[in-house]
Scaffold this motif. Structure first.
Motif, PDB file in Angstrom:
ATOM      1  N   ILE A   1      62.999  27.835   6.172  1.00 44.71           N
ATOM      2  CA  ILE A   1      62.075  28.210   7.237  1.00 44.71           C
ATOM      3  C   ILE A   1      62.487  29.572   7.779  1.00 44.71           C
ATOM      4  CG2 ILE A   1      63.422  26.769   8.853  1.00 44.71           C
ATOM      5  CD1 ILE A   1      60.869  26.530  10.535  1.00 44.71           C
ATOM      6  N   ASP A   2      61.573  30.525   7.663  1.00 42.40           N
ATOM      7  CA  ASP A   2      61.825  31.905   8.076  1.00 42.40           C
ATOM      8  C   ASP A   2      61.468  32.053   9.556  1.00 42.40           C
ATOM      9  OD1 ASP A   2      62.036  34.644   8.384  1.00 42.40           O
ATOM     10  OD2 ASP A   2      61.227  35.075   6.389  1.00 42.40           O
ATOM     11  N   LEU A   3      62.495  32.239  10.379  1.00 43.04           N
ATOM     12  CA  LEU A   3      62.289  32.305  11.829  1.00 43.04           C
ATOM     13  C   LEU A   3      62.201  33.732  12.349  1.00 43.04           C
ATOM     14  CD1 LEU A   3      64.855  29.562  12.959  1.00 43.04           C
ATOM     15  CD2 LEU A   3      62.440  29.277  12.383  1.00 43.04           C
ATOM     16  N   ARG A   4      62.158  34.703  11.473  1.00 43.58           N
ATOM     17  CA  ARG A   4      62.235  36.086  11.933  1.00 43.58           C
ATOM     18  C   ARG A   4      60.996  36.551  12.693  1.00 43.58           C
ATOM     19  NH1 ARG A   4      63.911  39.071   6.494  1.00 43.58           N
ATOM     20  NH2 ARG A   4      62.546  37.427   5.652  1.00 43.58           N
ATOM     21  N   GLU A   5      59.904  35.794  12.579  1.00 42.45           N
ATOM     22  CA  GLU A   5      58.696  36.163  13.330  1.00 42.45           C
ATOM     23  C   GLU A   5      58.726  35.613  14.754  1.00 42.45           C
ATOM     24  OE1 GLU A   5      56.347  38.154  12.269  1.00 42.45           O
ATOM     25  OE2 GLU A   5      57.348  38.413  10.334  1.00 42.45           O
ATOM     26  N   GLY A   6      59.819  34.907  15.084  1.00 43.04           N
ATOM     27  CA  GLY A   6      59.912  34.311  16.416  1.00 43.04           C
ATOM     28  C   GLY A   6      59.781  32.804  16.341  1.00 43.04           C
ATOM     29  N   PHE A   7      60.365  32.100  17.305  1.00 42.42           N
ATOM     30  CA  PHE A   7      60.361  30.647  17.287  1.00 42.42           C
ATOM     31  C   PHE A   7      60.506  30.158  18.719  1.00 42.42           C
ATOM     32  CE2 PHE A   7      62.394  26.473  16.707  1.00 42.42           C
ATOM     33  CZ  PHE A   7      61.528  25.930  15.769  1.00 42.42           C
ATOM     34  N   ASP A   8      59.663  29.177  19.107  1.00 43.59           N
ATOM     35  CA  ASP A   8      59.745  28.669  20.475  1.00 43.59           C
ATOM     36  C   ASP A   8      59.667  27.147  20.473  1.00 43.59           C
ATOM     37  OD1 ASP A   8      57.050  28.007  20.091  1.00 43.59           O
ATOM     38  OD2 ASP A   8      56.349  29.844  21.071  1.00 43.59           O
ATOM     39  N   ALA A   9      59.665  26.569  21.668  1.00 47.43           N
ATOM     40  CA  ALA A   9      59.694  25.114  21.794  1.00 47.43           C
ATOM     41  C   ALA A   9      58.448  24.472  21.199  1.00 47.43           C
ATOM     42  CB  ALA A   9      59.841  24.723  23.267  1.00 47.43           C
ATOM     43  N   ARG A  10      57.296  25.129  21.299  1.00 47.00           N
ATOM     44  CA  ARG A  10      56.073  24.565  20.733  1.00 47.00           C
ATOM     45  C   ARG A  10      56.184  24.451  19.214  1.00 47.00           C
ATOM     46  NH1 ARG A  10      50.546  27.302  22.473  1.00 47.00           N
ATOM     47  NH2 ARG A  10      51.346  26.474  24.455  1.00 47.00           N
ATOM     48  N   ASP A  11      56.777  25.469  18.589  1.00 41.93           N
ATOM     49  CA  ASP A  11      56.985  25.412  17.138  1.00 41.93           C
ATOM     50  C   ASP A  11      57.884  24.238  16.767  1.00 41.93           C
ATOM     51  OD1 ASP A  11      55.494  27.754  16.660  1.00 41.93           O
ATOM     52  OD2 ASP A  11      57.220  28.996  17.154  1.00 41.93           O
ATOM     53  N   LEU A  12      58.944  24.022  17.533  1.00 37.15           N
ATOM     54  CA  LEU A  12      59.868  22.920  17.265  1.00 37.15           C
ATOM     55  C   LEU A  12      59.155  21.583  17.404  1.00 37.15           C
ATOM     56  CD1 LEU A  12      62.745  22.004  16.635  1.00 37.15           C
ATOM     57  CD2 LEU A  12      63.244  22.108  19.072  1.00 37.15           C
ATOM     58  N   ASP A  13      58.270  21.472  18.390  1.00 36.36           N
ATOM     59  CA  ASP A  13      57.512  20.243  18.600  1.00 36.36           C
ATOM     60  C   ASP A  13      56.603  19.951  17.415  1.00 36.36           C
ATOM     61  OD1 ASP A  13      56.926  18.022  20.153  1.00 36.36           O
ATOM     62  OD2 ASP A  13      55.174  18.967  21.056  1.00 36.36           O
ATOM     63  N   GLU A  14      55.932  20.993  16.903  1.00 35.67           N
ATOM     64  CA  GLU A  14      55.026  20.816  15.772  1.00 35.67           C
ATOM     65  C   GLU A  14      55.780  20.473  14.494  1.00 35.67           C
ATOM     66  OE1 GLU A  14      52.805  24.415  15.548  1.00 35.67           O
ATOM     67  OE2 GLU A  14      51.530  23.957  17.281  1.00 35.67           O
ATOM     68  N   LEU A  15      57.010  20.934  14.387  1.00 38.08           N
ATOM     69  CA  LEU A  15      57.809  20.670  13.192  1.00 38.08           C
ATOM     70  C   LEU A  15      58.368  19.256  13.157  1.00 38.08           C
ATOM     71  CD1 LEU A  15      59.900  23.942  12.771  1.00 38.08           C
ATOM     72  CD2 LEU A  15      58.391  22.945  11.044  1.00 38.08           C
ATOM     73  N   GLY A  16      58.310  18.531  14.286  1.00 32.72           N
ATOM     74  CA  GLY A  16      58.968  17.233  14.393  1.00 32.72           C
ATOM     75  C   GLY A  16      58.750  16.294  13.220  1.00 32.72           C
ATOM     76  N   PRO A  17      57.486  15.967  12.847  1.00 29.91           N
ATOM     77  CA  PRO A  17      57.273  15.036  11.732  1.00 29.91           C
ATOM     78  C   PRO A  17      57.853  15.527  10.408  1.00 29.91           C
ATOM     79  CG  PRO A  17      55.287  15.240  13.057  1.00 29.91           C
ATOM     80  CD  PRO A  17      56.228  16.312  13.532  1.00 29.91           C
ATOM     81  N   ALA A  18      57.744  16.831  10.139  1.00 26.78           N
ATOM     82  CA  ALA A  18      58.298  17.367   8.889  1.00 26.78           C
ATOM     83  C   ALA A  18      59.817  17.301   8.893  1.00 26.78           C
ATOM     84  CB  ALA A  18      57.825  18.813   8.678  1.00 26.78           C
ATOM     85  N   LEU A  19      60.430  17.590  10.040  1.00 33.63           N
ATOM     86  CA  LEU A  19      61.888  17.534  10.133  1.00 33.63           C
ATOM     87  C   LEU A  19      62.415  16.113   9.964  1.00 33.63           C
ATOM     88  CD1 LEU A  19      62.394  19.941  13.167  1.00 33.63           C
ATOM     89  CD2 LEU A  19      63.017  20.418  10.797  1.00 33.63           C
ATOM     90  N   ALA A  20      61.576  15.124  10.242  1.00 32.23           N
ATOM     91  CA  ALA A  20      62.013  13.729  10.164  1.00 32.23           C
ATOM     92  C   ALA A  20      61.983  13.171   8.748  1.00 32.23           C
ATOM     93  CB  ALA A  20      61.126  12.861  11.071  1.00 32.23           C
ATOM     94  N   THR A  21      61.362  13.881   7.804  1.00 27.98           N
ATOM     95  CA  THR A  21      61.306  13.374   6.436  1.00 27.98           C
ATOM     96  C   THR A  21      62.699  13.367   5.816  1.00 27.98           C
ATOM     97  OG1 THR A  21      60.805  15.596   5.607  1.00 27.98           O
ATOM     98  CG2 THR A  21      58.938  14.155   6.088  1.00 27.98           C
ATOM     99  N   GLN A  22      62.930  12.392   4.931  1.00 26.13           N
ATOM    100  CA  GLN A  22      64.255  12.211   4.350  1.00 26.13           C
ATOM    101  C   GLN A  22      64.445  12.988   3.049  1.00 26.13           C
ATOM    102  OE1 GLN A  22      66.873  10.227   5.771  1.00 26.13           O
ATOM    103  NE2 GLN A  22      65.451  10.595   7.455  1.00 26.13           N
ATOM    104  N   ASN A  23      63.356  13.485   2.460  1.00 32.46           N
ATOM    105  CA  ASN A  23      63.477  14.132   1.152  1.00 32.46           C
ATOM    106  C   ASN A  23      63.565  15.651   1.254  1.00 32.46           C
ATOM    107  OD1 ASN A  23      60.791  14.261   2.043  1.00 32.46           O
ATOM    108  ND2 ASN A  23      59.990  14.456  -0.030  1.00 32.46           N
ATOM    109  N   ALA A  24      63.955  16.168   2.417  1.00 24.64           N
ATOM    110  CA  ALA A  24      64.030  17.618   2.598  1.00 24.64           C
ATOM    111  C   ALA A  24      65.375  18.023   3.175  1.00 24.64           C
ATOM    112  CB  ALA A  24      62.905  18.106   3.525  1.00 24.64           C
ATOM    113  N   GLY A  25      65.947  19.079   2.593  1.00 21.22           N
ATOM    114  CA  GLY A  25      67.122  19.719   3.157  1.00 21.22           C
ATOM    115  C   GLY A  25      66.699  21.050   3.755  1.00 21.22           C
ATOM    116  N   TRP A  26      66.885  21.231   5.054  1.00 20.68           N
ATOM    117  CA  TRP A  26      66.357  22.393   5.771  1.00 20.68           C
ATOM    118  C   TRP A  26      67.414  23.483   5.904  1.00 20.68           C
ATOM    119  CZ3 TRP A  26      61.349  22.906   7.858  1.00 20.68           C
ATOM    120  CH2 TRP A  26      60.527  21.787   7.681  1.00 20.68           C
ATOM    121  N   ILE A  27      66.988  24.724   5.671  1.00 21.63           N
ATOM    122  CA  ILE A  27      67.812  25.908   5.895  1.00 21.63           C
ATOM    123  C   ILE A  27      66.999  26.874   6.750  1.00 21.63           C
ATOM    124  CG2 ILE A  27      69.217  27.704   4.832  1.00 21.63           C
ATOM    125  CD1 ILE A  27      67.672  25.281   2.511  1.00 21.63           C
TER     126      ILE A  27
END
Length: 487
Positions: free
Chosen positions: A83-109
């Motif tokens: 996930i490229d955060l260089r365009e900026g990142f805020d709490a709303r983005d984190l909220d929207e990412l919640g379901p994707a972050l909860a998946t078990q088949n992904a390793g996030w960088i």
């Protein structure tokens, strides 16, 4: 939020990252999936093109929903997500990412600009959800290694790593003993329904693996599997973790936050150590199970949530109910289907299988070429009561692999207190130990079939059966009946 330093974040990089990347890269099972999540546009994706020559299939997601669809379209396959955060990142983005972050088949960088380490929301994403982060742009070799490590961890969670499952194992649970076979049959039956499942078992037996197996074999497998350890969260925070909260619900609640129940919508919620849930939270959870809806803290809207509940604990809930520490009505709601996770000491030959698996996995961390276990180590493995169960066994083997002086791990290397008592004291005991090990390995290679095992060992089936009877061993039930009739 704690004031996390750069060193704290950097410590996520483990020393065995290179070995993990090499192990997964050598599997030869085709291209590996890398999702590039970049809300800012596709212009920077060309910098990742060299990764294709290293076996990566690149896919771009413009937003969190697209990334979630990609992950859910192949729930049995591991993915790395940059996930490229260089365009900026805020709490709303984190909220929207919640379901994707909860998946078990992904390793996030996370890919960041150097200055973003001072941004609270970016730091929270990295600290709570990512295996690692890189400052972009970065050298191709570094990026490949970091992504490979995250992919490897996702592969372990999916049960796709080549070494993560032994013959006869299911979804990462290694073993061929009768207790583990019974458990696996129960897991498959439970997966076919939507009824709540309660998993009882001692600490370290692998209750979360069992819960993940129920999820992966159910019709909810394309939706999130969300786990929460009820015993590791301060009592005053359990409600907000489970149900979420609205902005302004309490001091410091600057943005709306989804709770774990809502994040698991459509999927499975695993409540680990449910016996440690506070009484007030038990009442709220019971209300959700009865109504099928939640109300965020500070909110007034009833939000319908469709989620399957799997719970587990090492506590005796009957005693907790009698002592007034757990609600009986909640227990009956949670314990519609009950599964028992067997303790390691009752699993016989599985001890060898798990120890061999751990040895093969962690031997890559050293260059001394550990070849196996000595006879005294095998004896110690079977005499030890294993109060910490599978977790303890794996940790002891890993420590022994690192600290052993010779090519074979000894009982002393395992630091088992009763190791000295495990040494064969007579020739007959040594012979029986060797015979038992040879039979166990032959049965393991031949899927517990007595006839094929006997041919491999160079004895008749009747002789093999008599040896197993004398040594207190069990084989296939069908063939055992056949042999007993022959005798």
């Amino acid at each position: 939020m704690s004031n996390t330093t750069r060193g704290d974040l950097g410590s996520r990089r483990t020393t065995n990252r290179h070995a993990a990347a090499r192990s997964i890269a050598s599997r030869g099972d085709g291209a590996r999936e890398l999702i590039y999540l970049s809300p800012g546009g596709a212009g920077r994706m060309h910098a990742l093109a060299p990764l294709q020559t290293l076996g990566w299939t690149l896919r771009r997601a413009a937003d969190a929903r697209t990334a979630l669809r990609m992950l859910q379209s192949q729930p049995q396959l591991p993915h790395a997500v940059l996930i490229d955060l260089r365009e900026g990142f805020d709490a709303r983005d984190l909220d929207e990412l919640g379901p994707a972050l909860a998946t078990q088949n992904a390793g996030w960088i996370a890919g960041i600009a150097a200055a973003q380490l001072d941004d609270e929301h970016a730091r929270r994403l990295i600290r709570d959800y990512c295996y690692d982060y890189v400052t972009l742009p970065c050298p191709e070799a570094v990026l490949h290694t970091v992504i490979g490590h995250a992919y490897g961890m996702a592969a372990l969670a999916c049960g796709h790593d080549a070494d993560s499952i032994g013959a006869g194992g299911v979804d990462g649970m290694i073993g061929e003993s009768q207790p583990i076979r019974s458990l696996c049959r129960g897991l498959h039956k439970a997966a076919a329904t939507d009824a709540p499942v309660f998993i009882a078992g001692e600490t370290g037996t692998g209750k979360e693996l069992a819960a993940m197996a129920v999820h992966r074999h159910s019709h909810r497998q394309r939706h999130p599997f969300v786990a929460i350890n009820c015993g590791s969260i301060p009592h005053n925070l359990v409600q907000s973790e489970l149900f979420g909260y609205e902005r302004g619900a309490f001091t410091g609640a600057q943005q709306r936050k989804l709770g774990r129940i809502e994040m698991a919508n459509g999927g499975t919620l695993f409540l680990d150590e449910i016996g440690d849930l506070p009484m007030d939270s038990q009442a709220s959870l019971l209300r959700f199970l009865q109504q099928g809806s939640i109300e965020r803290l500070g909110g007034h809207e009833q939000i319908p949530v469709d989620v399957r509940i799997v719970s587990a604990t090492h506590h005796d809930l009957d005693d907790a109910i009698a002592a007034g520490r757990f609600r009986a009505d909640l227990f009956h709601r949670l314990c519609v289907l009950r599964l028992e996770q067997p303790p390691l000491r009752d699993r016989g030959g599985d001890i060898d299988l798990i120890a061999d698996h751990a040895l093969q996995r962690y031997a890559q961390e050293t260059s001394r070429g550990i070849k196996g276990f000595s006879p005294c180590a095998r004896q110690a493995l079977h005499r030890h009561p294993w109060p910490g169960n599978v977790r303890e066994l794996i940790n002891r083997v890993r420590q022994a692999v690192i600290m052993a002086e010779g090519r074979y791990i000894t009982a002393a290397d395992l630091h088992i207190d009763d190791a000295g008592d495990g040494l064969p004291v007579t020739l007959e005991e040594a012979r029986d130990a060797a015979t038992r090990e040879a039979i166990e390995r032959a049965l393991h290679r031949n899927r517990r079939r007595l006839g094929e095992s006997a041919r491999e060992l160079g004895v008749s089936r009747v002789t093999l059966y008599r040896l197993m009877q004398r040594l207190g061993m069990r084989g296939s039930e069908d063939e055992a009946d056949e042999e007993s009739q022959a005798v």
